[in-house]
Motif scaffolding. Structure first.
Motif, short mmCIF file in Angstrom:
data_model
loop_
_atom_site.label_atom_id
_atom_site.label_comp_id
_atom_site.label_asym_id
_atom_site.label_seq_id
_atom_site.Cartn_x
_atom_site.Cartn_y
_atom_site.Cartn_z
N ARG A 55 0.97 -1.08 -0.06
CA ARG A 55 0.31 -0.21 0.15
C ARG A 55 0.91 1.41 0.21
O ARG A 55 1.84 1.08 0.47
CB ARG A 55 -1.08 -0.23 1.10
N VAL A 56 0.28 2.43 -0.31
CA VAL A 56 1.01 3.58 -0.62
C VAL A 56 1.55 4.42 0.25
O VAL A 56 0.18 4.76 1.01
CB VAL A 56 0.44 3.93 -2.33
N ALA A 57 2.81 4.45 0.36
CA ALA A 57 2.75 5.18 2.00
C ALA A 57 3.74 6.55 1.34
O ALA A 57 4.61 6.68 1.37
CB ALA A 57 4.27 5.17 2.63
N ALA A 58 2.33 7.92 1.45
CA ALA A 58 3.26 9.27 1.29
C ALA A 58 2.76 10.29 2.18
O ALA A 58 3.34 11.59 1.48
CB ALA A 58 2.80 9.14 -0.67
N GLU A 59 2.01 9.62 2.82
CA GLU A 59 2.61 10.67 3.36
C GLU A 59 3.54 10.59 4.41
O GLU A 59 4.34 9.87 4.78
CB GLU A 59 0.99 10.79 4.46
N VAL A 113 10.51 3.45 6.54
CA VAL A 113 11.83 4.57 6.73
C VAL A 113 12.21 4.49 5.68
O VAL A 113 13.02 3.76 4.83
CB VAL A 113 12.48 3.94 7.31
N ARG A 114 11.64 6.08 4.84
CA ARG A 114 12.25 5.53 3.36
C ARG A 114 13.86 6.36 3.20
O ARG A 114 14.44 5.75 1.44
CB ARG A 114 11.44 6.24 3.03
N ARG A 115 14.31 7.46 3.53
CA ARG A 115 14.97 8.35 3.29
C ARG A 115 16.38 8.34 3.99
O ARG A 115 14.92 9.32 5.44
CB ARG A 115 14.67 9.63 2.01
N LEU A 116 17.23 8.89 4.92
CA LEU A 116 18.07 8.97 5.59
C LEU A 116 19.72 9.74 4.50
O LEU A 116 20.03 9.24 3.72
CB LEU A 116 18.72 7.71 5.57
N VAL A 160 8.43 15.77 2.35
CA VAL A 160 7.65 14.20 2.62
C VAL A 160 6.74 13.50 1.41
O VAL A 160 6.28 14.35 0.80
CB VAL A 160 6.53 14.38 3.87
N GLY A 161 6.74 12.45 0.96
CA GLY A 161 6.43 11.80 -0.34
C GLY A 161 6.56 12.52 -1.60
O GLY A 161 5.84 12.09 -2.99
N GLU A 162 7.53 13.20 -2.03
CA GLU A 162 8.21 13.87 -3.42
C GLU A 162 8.51 12.92 -3.87
O GLU A 162 9.07 11.63 -3.54
CB GLU A 162 9.15 15.11 -3.37
N GLY A 163 8.12 11.66 -4.88
CA GLY A 163 8.55 11.17 -5.76
C GLY A 163 7.62 10.25 -5.30
O GLY A 163 7.59 9.08 -6.85
N ILE A 164 6.76 10.03 -4.66
CA ILE A 164 5.76 9.32 -4.66
C ILE A 164 4.81 9.19 -5.48
O ILE A 164 4.39 10.22 -5.38
CB ILE A 164 5.57 8.30 -3.11
#
Length: 293
Positions: free
Chosen positions: A57-61, A136-139, A271-275
């Protein structure tokens, strides 16, 4: 075999240990015959299974966390995502994001893959509690010995949606923070005009030429107008070319010359850029929750 009676105190104890809903705790205790250790193990397995289902499921928030070490020599910028803004505001989600950033900062974790592995058990537990896919998307981890690091997170009590970090050589923390705010507000794509790819400049030039023709400008000044538009573009998309938001009388390049500082790197997360977000079907979502999907 006679089933062991499940007391309210036992249910309460399991809820305190797992933070799961009361009915889920009671069900797990009934199925384990009142063995709280077995109930916890079963709930962890079930929670992981649900997490696997939710992973598509899309997690863009979500939220952005910016942290620096006490000596100011280390800093992290982290994006943690969920599915809805409601969960993004939830304190357990926010605390998980803060804890994950602190984990990276304290242990010097520089890759997102290593951080994901380090916090995955907590993430799975949170997925089970909150019922949403969490990633946990980007670091971005930075460390300096001689320079300064500035961070900035733009948001409110519900969390930050934009975060930035600037690493300076021969500069102060105060200047680095000002520049991090600049990056967050003005979103530069490049440090200077030399960093802009030639293909990008050629594309922009073609667009400006087409615009100028549409405007019907005289041929005698055509090239000059296009050159002016291209120069304006370069100043807008480069950090050094931008006007300093705290003092519009000077550019960032001039500010750096005055202070003797050099920008080594900068980064900005939103938050969520590119998703790619999908349209939610509210009725279907409610029914899925009812069915426990």
């Amino acid at each position: 075999m006679e089933k062991k009676e499940i007391s309210a105190a036992l249910v309460k104890e399991l809820r305190e240990k797992t933070d799961a809903p009361m009915m889920e705790c009671k069900k797990a205790l009934v199925e384990s015959g009142g063995d709280i250790v077995k109930a916890i193990d079963a709930m962890r397995v079930a929670g992981q299974a649900r997490a696997v289902k939710k992973a598509s499921r899309v997690a863009a928030e979500g939220t952005i966390i910016a942290r620096t070490s006490s000596d100011g020599k280390r800093a992290v910028l982290l994006e943690v995502n969920c599915e809805t803004d409601f969960v993004a505001r939830e304190e357990r989600f926010q605390q998980f994001a803060r804890d994950s950033a602190n984990e990276a900062l304290q242990k010097g974790i520089q890759s997102i893959e290593k951080l994901q592995t380090a916090v995955d058990e907590k993430r799975l537990s949170l997925v089970a509690q909150l019922g949403e896919n969490i990633t946990v998307r980007r670091l971005n981890f930075q460390e300096t010995s001689q320079g300064a690091i500035g961070i900035y997170a733009h948001g409110d009590a519900n969390g930050a949606r934009i975060g930035s970090m600037v690493v300076l050589k021969q500069g102060t923390v105060e200047l680095a923070k000002d520049l991090a705010m600049q990056v967050a507000a003005m979103n530069p794509e490049f440090l200077n005009s030399q960093d802009i790819p030639k293909a990008r400049l050629e594309k922009e030039k073609e667009i400006f030429e087409a615009q100028t023709r549409e405007e019907g400008k005289p041929e005698a000044i055509f090239d000059k107008i296009v050159a002016g538009k291209l120069k304006k573009f370069e100043t807008e998309v480069t950090l050094l070319g931008q006007v300093f938001v705290k003092d519009p009388s000077k550019t960032i390049e001039k500010l750096l010359k005055e202070t003797g500082a050099i920008v080594e790197s900068f980064v900005r997360f939103e938050v969520g850029e590119g998703i790619e977000k999908k349209e939610d079907n509210f009725v279907a979502e409610v029914m899925a929750q009812v069915r426990g999907e």
